[in-house]
Design a protein around this motif. Sequence first.
Motif, PDB file in Angstrom:
ATOM      1  N   GLN A  70       0.847  -1.185   0.000  1.00  0.00           N
ATOM      2  CA  GLN A  70       0.000   0.000   0.000  1.00  0.00           C
ATOM      3  C   GLN A  70       0.888   1.242   0.000  1.00  0.00           C
ATOM      4  O   GLN A  70       1.906   1.285   0.692  1.00  0.00           O
ATOM      5  CB  GLN A  70      -0.870   0.010   1.253  1.00  0.00           C
ATOM      6  N   ARG A  71       0.493   2.265  -0.759  1.00  0.00           N
ATOM      7  CA  ARG A  71       1.202   3.545  -0.760  1.00  0.00           C
ATOM      8  C   ARG A  71       0.267   4.602  -0.191  1.00  0.00           C
ATOM      9  O   ARG A  71      -0.846   4.778  -0.684  1.00  0.00           O
ATOM     10  CB  ARG A  71       1.623   3.961  -2.170  1.00  0.00           C
ATOM     11  N   LEU A  72       0.739   5.283   0.840  1.00  0.00           N
ATOM     12  CA  LEU A  72      -0.046   6.294   1.529  1.00  0.00           C
ATOM     13  C   LEU A  72       0.734   7.599   1.602  1.00  0.00           C
ATOM     14  O   LEU A  72       1.967   7.593   1.577  1.00  0.00           O
ATOM     15  CB  LEU A  72      -0.349   5.853   2.967  1.00  0.00           C
ATOM     16  N   CYS A  73       0.018   8.697   1.734  1.00  0.00           N
ATOM     17  CA  CYS A  73       0.678   9.978   1.976  1.00  0.00           C
ATOM     18  C   CYS A  73       1.317   9.920   3.357  1.00  0.00           C
ATOM     19  O   CYS A  73       0.664   9.542   4.334  1.00  0.00           O
ATOM     20  CB  CYS A  73      -0.335  11.117   1.913  1.00  0.00           C
ATOM     21  N   GLY A  74       2.577  10.304   3.448  1.00  0.00           N
ATOM     22  CA  GLY A  74       3.268  10.308   4.721  1.00  0.00           C
ATOM     23  C   GLY A  74       2.814  11.413   5.656  1.00  0.00           C
ATOM     24  O   GLY A  74       3.125  11.390   6.847  1.00  0.00           O
ATOM     25  N   THR A  75       2.049  12.356   5.149  1.00  0.00           N
ATOM     26  CA  THR A  75       1.558  13.458   5.972  1.00  0.00           C
ATOM     27  C   THR A  75       0.141  13.197   6.478  1.00  0.00           C
ATOM     28  O   THR A  75      -0.106  13.168   7.674  1.00  0.00           O
ATOM     29  CB  THR A  75       1.608  14.788   5.187  1.00  0.00           C
ATOM     30  N   CYS A  76      -0.812  12.998   5.550  1.00  0.00           N
ATOM     31  CA  CYS A  76      -2.220  12.836   5.955  1.00  0.00           C
ATOM     32  C   CYS A  76      -2.680  11.382   5.981  1.00  0.00           C
ATOM     33  O   CYS A  76      -3.776  11.091   6.424  1.00  0.00           O
ATOM     34  CB  CYS A  76      -3.138  13.658   5.057  1.00  0.00           C
ATOM     35  N   HIS A  77      -1.843  10.479   5.483  1.00  0.00           N
ATOM     36  CA  HIS A  77      -2.087   9.033   5.465  1.00  0.00           C
ATOM     37  C   HIS A  77      -3.218   8.597   4.547  1.00  0.00           C
ATOM     38  O   HIS A  77      -3.749   7.498   4.704  1.00  0.00           O
ATOM     39  CB  HIS A  77      -2.288   8.481   6.881  1.00  0.00           C
ATOM     40  N   SER A  78      -3.579   9.438   3.584  1.00  0.00           N
ATOM     41  CA  SER A  78      -4.536   9.005   2.560  1.00  0.00           C
ATOM     42  C   SER A  78      -3.916   7.876   1.766  1.00  0.00           C
ATOM     43  O   SER A  78      -2.743   7.944   1.383  1.00  0.00           O
ATOM     44  CB  SER A  78      -4.854  10.153   1.594  1.00  0.00           C
ATOM     45  N   ARG A  79      -4.692   6.841   1.508  1.00  0.00           N
ATOM     46  CA  ARG A  79      -4.196   5.735   0.695  1.00  0.00           C
ATOM     47  C   ARG A  79      -4.318   6.137  -0.765  1.00  0.00           C
ATOM     48  O   ARG A  79      -5.395   6.509  -1.226  1.00  0.00           O
ATOM     49  CB  ARG A  79      -4.999   4.467   0.993  1.00  0.00           C
ATOM     50  N   ILE A  80      -3.213   6.072  -1.499  1.00  0.00           N
ATOM     51  CA  ILE A  80      -3.166   6.517  -2.888  1.00  0.00           C
ATOM     52  C   ILE A  80      -3.317   5.340  -3.857  1.00  0.00           C
ATOM     53  O   ILE A  80      -4.154   5.380  -4.747  1.00  0.00           O
ATOM     54  CB  ILE A  80      -1.842   7.266  -3.194  1.00  0.00           C
ATOM     55  N   TYR A  81      -2.497   4.304  -3.683  1.00  0.00           N
ATOM     56  CA  TYR A  81      -2.586   3.130  -4.551  1.00  0.00           C
ATOM     57  C   TYR A  81      -1.864   1.972  -3.903  1.00  0.00           C
ATOM     58  O   TYR A  81      -1.176   2.122  -2.895  1.00  0.00           O
ATOM     59  CB  TYR A  81      -2.036   3.413  -5.950  1.00  0.00           C
ATOM     60  N   ASN A  82      -2.060   0.803  -4.498  1.00  0.00           N
ATOM     61  CA  ASN A  82      -1.309  -0.368  -4.057  1.00  0.00           C
ATOM     62  C   ASN A  82      -0.915  -1.209  -5.257  1.00  0.00           C
ATOM     63  O   ASN A  82      -1.441  -1.050  -6.357  1.00  0.00           O
ATOM     64  CB  ASN A  82      -2.098  -1.207  -3.041  1.00  0.00           C
ATOM     65  N   THR A  83       0.057  -2.064  -5.028  1.00  0.00           N
ATOM     66  CA  THR A  83       0.439  -3.097  -5.997  1.00  0.00           C
ATOM     67  C   THR A  83       0.412  -4.415  -5.245  1.00  0.00           C
ATOM     68  O   THR A  83       0.412  -4.437  -4.019  1.00  0.00           O
ATOM     69  CB  THR A  83       1.855  -2.847  -6.556  1.00  0.00           C
ATOM     70  N   ASN A  84       0.355  -5.510  -5.996  1.00  0.00           N
ATOM     71  CA  ASN A  84       0.488  -6.797  -5.312  1.00  0.00           C
ATOM     72  C   ASN A  84       1.190  -7.799  -6.200  1.00  0.00           C
ATOM     73  O   ASN A  84       1.218  -7.664  -7.420  1.00  0.00           O
ATOM     74  CB  ASN A  84      -0.843  -7.274  -4.722  1.00  0.00           C
ATOM     75  N   THR A  85       1.800  -8.766  -5.565  1.00  0.00           N
ATOM     76  CA  THR A  85       2.666  -9.712  -6.268  1.00  0.00           C
ATOM     77  C   THR A  85       1.904 -10.630  -7.207  1.00  0.00           C
ATOM     78  O   THR A  85       2.530 -11.255  -8.069  1.00  0.00           O
ATOM     79  CB  THR A  85       3.467 -10.555  -5.253  1.00  0.00           C
ATOM     80  N   ARG A  86       0.598 -10.732  -7.087  1.00  0.00           N
ATOM     81  CA  ARG A  86      -0.180 -11.560  -8.011  1.00  0.00           C
ATOM     82  C   ARG A  86      -0.442 -10.859  -9.338  1.00  0.00           C
ATOM     83  O   ARG A  86      -0.781 -11.509 -10.320  1.00  0.00           O
ATOM     84  CB  ARG A  86      -1.521 -11.965  -7.383  1.00  0.00           C
ATOM     85  N   ARG A  87      -0.297  -9.519  -9.365  1.00  0.00           N
ATOM     86  CA  ARG A  87      -0.514  -8.753 -10.596  1.00  0.00           C
ATOM     87  C   ARG A  87       0.654  -7.804 -10.810  1.00  0.00           C
ATOM     88  O   ARG A  87       0.515  -6.590 -10.666  1.00  0.00           O
ATOM     89  CB  ARG A  87      -1.803  -7.949 -10.515  1.00  0.00           C
ATOM     90  N   PRO A  88       1.824  -8.330 -11.159  1.00  0.00           N
ATOM     91  CA  PRO A  88       2.989  -7.456 -11.346  1.00  0.00           C
ATOM     92  C   PRO A  88       2.720  -6.401 -12.422  1.00  0.00           C
ATOM     93  O   PRO A  88       2.087  -6.674 -13.439  1.00  0.00           O
ATOM     94  CB  PRO A  88       4.100  -8.403 -11.797  1.00  0.00           C
ATOM     95  N   GLY A  89       3.186  -5.191 -12.165  1.00  0.00           N
ATOM     96  CA  GLY A  89       3.061  -4.111 -13.145  1.00  0.00           C
ATOM     97  C   GLY A  89       1.730  -3.382 -13.133  1.00  0.00           C
ATOM     98  O   GLY A  89       1.520  -2.469 -13.930  1.00  0.00           O
ATOM     99  N   VAL A  90       0.823  -3.762 -12.230  1.00  0.00           N
ATOM    100  CA  VAL A  90      -0.494  -3.123 -12.156  1.00  0.00           C
ATOM    101  C   VAL A  90      -0.603  -2.347 -10.850  1.00  0.00           C
ATOM    102  O   VAL A  90      -0.345  -2.881  -9.770  1.00  0.00           O
ATOM    103  CB  VAL A  90      -1.634  -4.158 -12.239  1.00  0.00           C
ATOM    104  N   ALA A  91      -0.974  -1.076 -10.947  1.00  0.00           N
ATOM    105  CA  ALA A  91      -1.250  -0.245  -9.775  1.00  0.00           C
ATOM    106  C   ALA A  91      -2.759  -0.137  -9.619  1.00  0.00           C
ATOM    107  O   ALA A  91      -3.474   0.074 -10.594  1.00  0.00           O
ATOM    108  CB  ALA A  91      -0.637   1.143  -9.946  1.00  0.00           C
ATOM    109  N   VAL A  92      -3.227  -0.303  -8.384  1.00  0.00           N
ATOM    110  CA  VAL A  92      -4.647  -0.161  -8.072  1.00  0.00           C
ATOM    111  C   VAL A  92      -4.805   1.209  -7.411  1.00  0.00           C
ATOM    112  O   VAL A  92      -4.520   1.377  -6.229  1.00  0.00           O
ATOM    113  CB  VAL A  92      -5.144  -1.296  -7.149  1.00  0.00           C
ATOM    114  N   VAL A  93      -5.221   2.183  -8.201  1.00  0.00           N
ATOM    115  CA  VAL A  93      -5.323   3.564  -7.749  1.00  0.00           C
ATOM    116  C   VAL A  93      -6.674   3.786  -7.076  1.00  0.00           C
ATOM    117  O   VAL A  93      -7.710   3.352  -7.594  1.00  0.00           O
ATOM    118  CB  VAL A  93      -5.154   4.541  -8.936  1.00  0.00           C
TER     119      VAL A  93
END
Length: 144
Positions: A70-93
């Motif tokens: 999971q990728r989150l803002c380090g300031t407000c902690h909003s979740r921006i997107y994630n990736t996972n090892t089952r779908r390489p190269g795909v970002a879930v925004v």
Amino acid sequence: MIAGGCRCGAVRYGIALDALPAVYCCHCHLCQRWSGSAFSTQALVAEDRLTVTGPVVTYEVRTDDRVSTQRLCGTCHSRIYNTNTRRPGVAVVRAGTLDRSEELACRAHIFTDYRQRWVTLPDDVPQWPEAPEPDAFIAALTAA
């Protein structure tokens, strides 16, 4: 270029696309808990089309069959997107972070067996009670 960012504005991103991406709603309990809402609205984007700036922090969720980063803002902690090892190269925004999110049209609903019962789903949008078969799901997202 499609733009978006977190709640506080410290993290901004661009997606190298000409039009808004197709989005879907996930009604699983994990998405409900992550979002604090009835569902999560998401877009699948090729990771190499996504450029992110600002203070991003990561959080890994490990299960038996994958690692979701999971990728989150380090300031407000909003979740921006994630990736996972089952779908390489795909970002879930997280589609709510897109600047023009009010223009989005949901093209599919997944894990509808777990939806909040007060949520009424449109009959003309594909939906699956659990995880969809990948080919059918992609077809629903790419249908015009």
